[in-house]
Design a protein around this motif. Structure first.
Motif, PDB file in Angstrom:
ATOM      1  N   VAL A 264      13.783 104.738  29.275  1.00  0.00           N
ATOM      2  CA  VAL A 264      15.041 104.218  29.832  1.00  0.00           C
ATOM      3  C   VAL A 264      15.584 103.161  28.870  1.00  0.00           C
ATOM      4  O   VAL A 264      14.915 102.149  28.617  1.00  0.00           O
ATOM      5  CB  VAL A 264      14.812 103.599  31.225  1.00  0.00           C
ATOM      6  N   PRO A 265      16.789 103.346  28.325  1.00  0.00           N
ATOM      7  CA  PRO A 265      17.361 102.382  27.351  1.00  0.00           C
ATOM      8  C   PRO A 265      17.913 101.143  28.057  1.00  0.00           C
ATOM      9  O   PRO A 265      19.122 101.022  28.296  1.00  0.00           O
ATOM     10  CB  PRO A 265      18.473 103.190  26.667  1.00  0.00           C
ATOM     11  N   VAL A 266      17.033 100.221  28.371  1.00  0.00           N
ATOM     12  CA  VAL A 266      17.447  99.057  29.157  1.00  0.00           C
ATOM     13  C   VAL A 266      18.232  98.035  28.323  1.00  0.00           C
ATOM     14  O   VAL A 266      18.874  97.143  28.901  1.00  0.00           O
ATOM     15  CB  VAL A 266      16.222  98.370  29.784  1.00  0.00           C
ATOM     16  N   ARG A 267      18.156  98.125  27.008  1.00  0.00           N
ATOM     17  CA  ARG A 267      18.881  97.166  26.170  1.00  0.00           C
ATOM     18  C   ARG A 267      20.239  97.684  25.710  1.00  0.00           C
ATOM     19  O   ARG A 267      21.009  96.943  25.114  1.00  0.00           O
ATOM     20  CB  ARG A 267      18.032  96.814  24.942  1.00  0.00           C
ATOM     21  N   LYS A 268      20.531  98.909  26.013  1.00  0.00           N
ATOM     22  CA  LYS A 268      21.792  99.502  25.585  1.00  0.00           C
ATOM     23  C   LYS A 268      22.890  99.184  26.603  1.00  0.00           C
ATOM     24  O   LYS A 268      22.660  99.177  27.810  1.00  0.00           O
ATOM     25  CB  LYS A 268      21.639 101.020  25.436  1.00  0.00           C
ATOM     26  N   VAL A 269      24.089  98.943  26.079  1.00  0.00           N
ATOM     27  CA  VAL A 269      25.251  98.692  26.931  1.00  0.00           C
ATOM     28  C   VAL A 269      26.056  99.985  27.026  1.00  0.00           C
ATOM     29  O   VAL A 269      26.524 100.516  26.022  1.00  0.00           O
ATOM     30  CB  VAL A 269      26.127  97.550  26.379  1.00  0.00           C
ATOM     31  N   PHE A 270      26.202 100.484  28.231  1.00  0.00           N
ATOM     32  CA  PHE A 270      26.972 101.694  28.482  1.00  0.00           C
ATOM     33  C   PHE A 270      28.375 101.317  28.959  1.00  0.00           C
ATOM     34  O   PHE A 270      28.630 100.174  29.350  1.00  0.00           O
ATOM     35  CB  PHE A 270      26.287 102.554  29.554  1.00  0.00           C
ATOM     36  N   LYS A 271      29.262 102.270  28.947  1.00  0.00           N
ATOM     37  CA  LYS A 271      30.609 102.016  29.455  1.00  0.00           C
ATOM     38  C   LYS A 271      31.151 103.248  30.157  1.00  0.00           C
ATOM     39  O   LYS A 271      30.804 104.395  29.812  1.00  0.00           O
ATOM     40  CB  LYS A 271      31.560 101.597  28.322  1.00  0.00           C
ATOM     41  N   GLU A 272      31.993 102.995  31.138  1.00  0.00           N
ATOM     42  CA  GLU A 272      32.695 104.048  31.851  1.00  0.00           C
ATOM     43  C   GLU A 272      34.186 103.755  31.750  1.00  0.00           C
ATOM     44  O   GLU A 272      34.626 102.630  31.983  1.00  0.00           O
ATOM     45  CB  GLU A 272      32.261 104.110  33.316  1.00  0.00           C
ATOM     46  N   GLU A 273      34.954 104.766  31.390  1.00  0.00           N
ATOM     47  CA  GLU A 273      36.392 104.611  31.214  1.00  0.00           C
ATOM     48  C   GLU A 273      37.117 105.248  32.393  1.00  0.00           C
ATOM     49  O   GLU A 273      36.753 106.337  32.846  1.00  0.00           O
ATOM     50  CB  GLU A 273      36.842 105.241  29.897  1.00  0.00           C
TER      51      GLU A 273
ATOM     52  N   ASP B  31      49.969 102.145  37.198  1.00  0.00           N
ATOM     53  CA  ASP B  31      49.097 103.005  36.396  1.00  0.00           C
ATOM     54  C   ASP B  31      48.105 102.091  35.671  1.00  0.00           C
ATOM     55  O   ASP B  31      48.437 101.460  34.668  1.00  0.00           O
ATOM     56  CB  ASP B  31      49.924 103.813  35.409  1.00  0.00           C
ATOM     57  N   VAL B  32      46.880 102.015  36.200  1.00  0.00           N
ATOM     58  CA  VAL B  32      45.891 101.048  35.712  1.00  0.00           C
ATOM     59  C   VAL B  32      44.785 101.801  34.965  1.00  0.00           C
ATOM     60  O   VAL B  32      44.163 102.710  35.506  1.00  0.00           O
ATOM     61  CB  VAL B  32      45.278 100.243  36.873  1.00  0.00           C
ATOM     62  N   GLU B  33      44.542 101.395  33.728  1.00  0.00           N
ATOM     63  CA  GLU B  33      43.432 101.915  32.940  1.00  0.00           C
ATOM     64  C   GLU B  33      42.454 100.773  32.693  1.00  0.00           C
ATOM     65  O   GLU B  33      42.861  99.688  32.286  1.00  0.00           O
ATOM     66  CB  GLU B  33      43.942 102.483  31.609  1.00  0.00           C
ATOM     67  N   TRP B  34      41.168 101.029  32.952  1.00  0.00           N
ATOM     68  CA  TRP B  34      40.191  99.961  32.793  1.00  0.00           C
ATOM     69  C   TRP B  34      38.855 100.517  32.315  1.00  0.00           C
ATOM     70  O   TRP B  34      38.610 101.724  32.345  1.00  0.00           O
ATOM     71  CB  TRP B  34      40.033  99.184  34.091  1.00  0.00           C
ATOM     72  N   VAL B  35      38.011  99.606  31.867  1.00  0.00           N
ATOM     73  CA  VAL B  35      36.699  99.939  31.320  1.00  0.00           C
ATOM     74  C   VAL B  35      35.652  99.080  32.019  1.00  0.00           C
ATOM     75  O   VAL B  35      35.858  97.871  32.206  1.00  0.00           O
ATOM     76  CB  VAL B  35      36.646  99.702  29.794  1.00  0.00           C
ATOM     77  N   VAL B  36      34.535  99.695  32.393  1.00  0.00           N
ATOM     78  CA  VAL B  36      33.399  98.983  32.966  1.00  0.00           C
ATOM     79  C   VAL B  36      32.213  99.123  32.010  1.00  0.00           C
ATOM     80  O   VAL B  36      31.815 100.244  31.668  1.00  0.00           O
ATOM     81  CB  VAL B  36      33.023  99.532  34.355  1.00  0.00           C
ATOM     82  N   GLN B  37      31.668  98.015  31.576  1.00  0.00           N
ATOM     83  CA  GLN B  37      30.467  97.998  30.749  1.00  0.00           C
ATOM     84  C   GLN B  37      29.281  97.581  31.618  1.00  0.00           C
ATOM     85  O   GLN B  37      29.387  96.650  32.417  1.00  0.00           O
ATOM     86  CB  GLN B  37      30.642  97.033  29.572  1.00  0.00           C
ATOM     87  N   TYR B  38      28.149  98.258  31.434  1.00  0.00           N
ATOM     88  CA  TYR B  38      27.007  97.977  32.295  1.00  0.00           C
ATOM     89  C   TYR B  38      25.712  98.246  31.537  1.00  0.00           C
ATOM     90  O   TYR B  38      25.691  98.931  30.509  1.00  0.00           O
ATOM     91  CB  TYR B  38      27.062  98.835  33.569  1.00  0.00           C
ATOM     92  N   LYS B  39      24.624  97.696  32.091  1.00  0.00           N
ATOM     93  CA  LYS B  39      23.283  97.894  31.543  1.00  0.00           C
ATOM     94  C   LYS B  39      22.347  98.288  32.683  1.00  0.00           C
ATOM     95  O   LYS B  39      22.660  98.096  33.860  1.00  0.00           O
ATOM     96  CB  LYS B  39      22.780  96.617  30.867  1.00  0.00           C
ATOM     97  N   ILE B  40      21.209  98.827  32.301  1.00  0.00           N
ATOM     98  CA  ILE B  40      20.176  99.185  33.276  1.00  0.00           C
ATOM     99  C   ILE B  40      19.216  98.009  33.375  1.00  0.00           C
ATOM    100  O   ILE B  40      18.534  97.665  32.414  1.00  0.00           O
ATOM    101  CB  ILE B  40      19.426 100.455  32.856  1.00  0.00           C
ATOM    102  N   LYS B  41      19.181  97.377  34.566  1.00  0.00           N
ATOM    103  CA  LYS B  41      18.312  96.199  34.737  1.00  0.00           C
ATOM    104  C   LYS B  41      17.026  96.536  35.492  1.00  0.00           C
ATOM    105  O   LYS B  41      16.060  95.789  35.415  1.00  0.00           O
ATOM    106  CB  LYS B  41      19.073  95.091  35.457  1.00  0.00           C
ATOM    107  N   ASP B  42      17.025  97.647  36.234  1.00  0.00           N
ATOM    108  CA  ASP B  42      15.826  98.034  36.991  1.00  0.00           C
ATOM    109  C   ASP B  42      15.606  99.531  36.776  1.00  0.00           C
ATOM    110  O   ASP B  42      16.215 100.365  37.450  1.00  0.00           O
ATOM    111  CB  ASP B  42      16.000  97.714  38.469  1.00  0.00           C
ATOM    112  N   PRO B  43      14.734  99.922  35.835  1.00  0.00           N
ATOM    113  CA  PRO B  43      14.549 101.352  35.553  1.00  0.00           C
ATOM    114  C   PRO B  43      14.069 102.152  36.762  1.00  0.00           C
ATOM    115  O   PRO B  43      14.471 103.307  36.940  1.00  0.00           O
ATOM    116  CB  PRO B  43      13.504 101.352  34.434  1.00  0.00           C
TER     117      PRO B  43
END
Length: 271
Positions: A27-36, A70-82
């Motif tokens: 599980v890549p717990v140090r990687k920052v993911f994003k959802e658009e 018309d709203v466009e946004w980005v959510v960045q997140y990490k895995i804190k509990d595998p």
């Protein structure tokens, strides 16, 4: 082990039972993911390429004053509990997207379209981040929100021209109001100052006239008192004082003979 989570290990050299007894899931717990939301990035770089498809079902949101943004946004997140990430929720990414859309729709629905398009963007992003994290923890997704960014906020393309015209009219209204207040702040104090100046001058003139009148009255009383004591002397003195003040202003002096009734020029005093 046999489909059950038994332990969690840090990065490094570890051993597991072979033959399918144990299975290790990285599980890549140090990687920052994003959802658009409202757009998709195909390739990031100097010239970022975006997906040309329409994602209006994600980005069109109803505001509190019944307008559409018309709203466009980005959510960045990490895995804190595998463990929670792998076993508590069937699809954490899908859950994240659904919760984000729900929270964003609710937050946008509490604001006017002007706030969404202008001054309220930072506050909206912070509020979405806070409420989204609360829901992710409630559902035990094992995800930690690193940040929410409103990428682009616009009115819908179909009404953009009309919306821009309304904004321009509002800005023109604000400009005229500001100019009116500026003129007011310049004119009113100036007018008040001129009024106070005129009042002061009038009061000073009134005081001067009163003092002059009082002085003339006192002088007249003094002359009258002297006149009562010696009428002939006082009368002659007044006559001589009047002539002394009056004669120097004349260019020529004539004496009229009462018997002949003809002017006879005599002494040229100035010469």
């Amino acid at each position: 082990m046999f489909g059950k989570s038994v332990r969690q290990a840090e990065p490094g050299l570890h051993f597991k039972l072979p033959f399918g007894i144990e299975r290790a899931i990285n599980v890549p717990v140090r990687k920052v993911f994003k959802e658009e939301f409202g757009f998709r990035t195909l390739r990031a770089g100097v010239r970022t390429q975006y997906d040309t498809r329409d994602f209006a079902e994600e980005s069109l949101l109803l505001t509190g004053d019944l307008n559409i943004a018309d709203v466009e946004w980005v959510v960045q997140y990490k895995i804190k509990d595998p463990k929670n990430f792998l076993f508590s929720v069937r699809n954490p990414q899908r859950t994240l997207r659904d919760l984000t859309e729900s929270v964003m729709s609710r937050i946008i629905g509490d604001r006017t379209v002007s706030e969404v398009l202008t001054i309220g963007r930072i506050e909206i992003a912070a509020e979405v981040e806070e409420h989204l994290q609360q829901l992710l923890d409630l559902y035990q997704t094992g995800l930690d929100v690193a940040g929410v960014t409103l990428q682009d906020v616009n009115p819908p393309e179909e009404v953009k021209a009309a919306f821009n015209a309304v904004n321009e009219a509002k800005q023109e209204k604000e400009r005229l109001i500001n100019e009116a207040w500026r003129d007011y702040n310049q004119s009113v104090p100036k007018s008040k100052g001129l009024a106070l100046q005129m009042i002061s001058e009038a009061q000073g003139y009134a005081l001067k006239r009163v003092n002059e009148a009082q002085g003339d009255a006192d002088r007249f009383k003094a002359i009258r008192t002297e006149y009562q004591k010696a009428k002939e002397v006082t009368r002659r003195r007044l006559y001589l004082e009047a002539m002394q003040e009056f004669l120097p202003q004349l260019k020529e002096i004539y004496i009229i003979d009462g018997n002949t009734n003809s002017p006879i020029p005599i002494l040229q005093l100035k010469e």
